[in-house]
Design a protein around this motif. Structure first.
Motif, PDB file in Angstrom:
ATOM      1  N   SER A  21      -3.152  17.479   8.270  1.00  0.00           N
ATOM      2  CA  SER A  21      -3.372  16.194   7.617  1.00  0.00           C
ATOM      3  C   SER A  21      -2.099  15.763   6.904  1.00  0.00           C
ATOM      4  N   GLY A  22      -2.088  14.518   6.519  1.00  0.00           N
ATOM      5  CA  GLY A  22      -0.957  13.989   5.788  1.00  0.00           C
ATOM      6  C   GLY A  22      -1.289  12.609   5.270  1.00  0.00           C
ATOM      7  N   GLY A  23      -0.324  12.010   4.672  1.00  0.00           N
ATOM      8  CA  GLY A  23      -0.511  10.668   4.152  1.00  0.00           C
ATOM      9  C   GLY A  23       0.706  10.228   3.395  1.00  0.00           C
ATOM     10  N   GLY A  24       0.642   9.043   2.863  1.00  0.00           N
ATOM     11  CA  GLY A  24       1.762   8.522   2.105  1.00  0.00           C
ATOM     12  C   GLY A  24       1.598   7.041   1.873  1.00  0.00           C
ATOM     13  N   ARG A  25       2.729   6.380   1.816  1.00  0.00           N
ATOM     14  CA  ARG A  25       2.745   4.948   1.573  1.00  0.00           C
ATOM     15  C   ARG A  25       3.508   4.278   2.708  1.00  0.00           C
ATOM     16  N   GLY A  26       3.189   3.032   2.941  1.00  0.00           N
ATOM     17  CA  GLY A  26       3.830   2.327   4.039  1.00  0.00           C
ATOM     18  C   GLY A  26       4.103   0.877   3.703  1.00  0.00           C
ATOM     19  N   THR A  27       5.010   0.317   4.479  1.00  0.00           N
ATOM     20  CA  THR A  27       5.326  -1.098   4.428  1.00  0.00           C
ATOM     21  C   THR A  27       5.265  -1.617   5.853  1.00  0.00           C
TER      22      THR A  27
END
Length: 131
Positions: free
Chosen positions: A97-103
């Motif tokens: 799994s993972g994740g974060g922020r995006g534009t």
């Protein structure tokens, strides 16, 4: 096709979850630039297709969600949103799994909206607040 940038974002997420490359590619500009948190920079639909096809072979039971989107700007021809995301699946029988922020930057081409740029990164989403 997508009549609004918001519809484009929703349709792109749905296409990626379904692993529908043709639908995803229809929502990208021909000169799309994608920057990922692992340092990878993909330019154009061919590179995107190659990387995502390889990833899909590695990760089964893929799940993805955009948790919170904030639309920073929108005109008749361009729009930009920031968002948080998370993903999960199985790779080699192990949970990943993972994740974060995006534009995401959107551009109107004719009557349709497409993604022209995506930049994913790790790190704090919003300032911590004390209650």
């Amino acid at each position: 096709m997508a009549a609004t940038p918001q519809a484009c974002m929703d349709a792109f997420i749905a296409a990626m979850i379904r692993r529908d490359m043709a639908a995803a590619l229809d929502l990208l500009t021909g000169d799309v630039a994608l920057f990922y948190s692992n340092g990878t920079a993909l330019w154009g639909k061919e590179q995107f297709t190659a990387v995502m096809t390889a990833n899909w072979k590695l990760v089964q039971d893929y799940k993805y969600t955009t948790v919170e989107a904030i639309w920073l700007a929108q005109s008749d021809t361009a729009a930009a949103a920031i968002y948080t995301f998370s993903w999960s699946g199985l790779a080699g029988g192990n949970a990943v799994s993972g994740g974060g922020r995006g534009t995401r930057v959107f551009r109107k081409e004719g009557s349709d909206w497409r993604i022209a740029h995506e930049h994913l990164s790790a790190g704090q989403w919003k300032p911590e607040t004390s209650d």
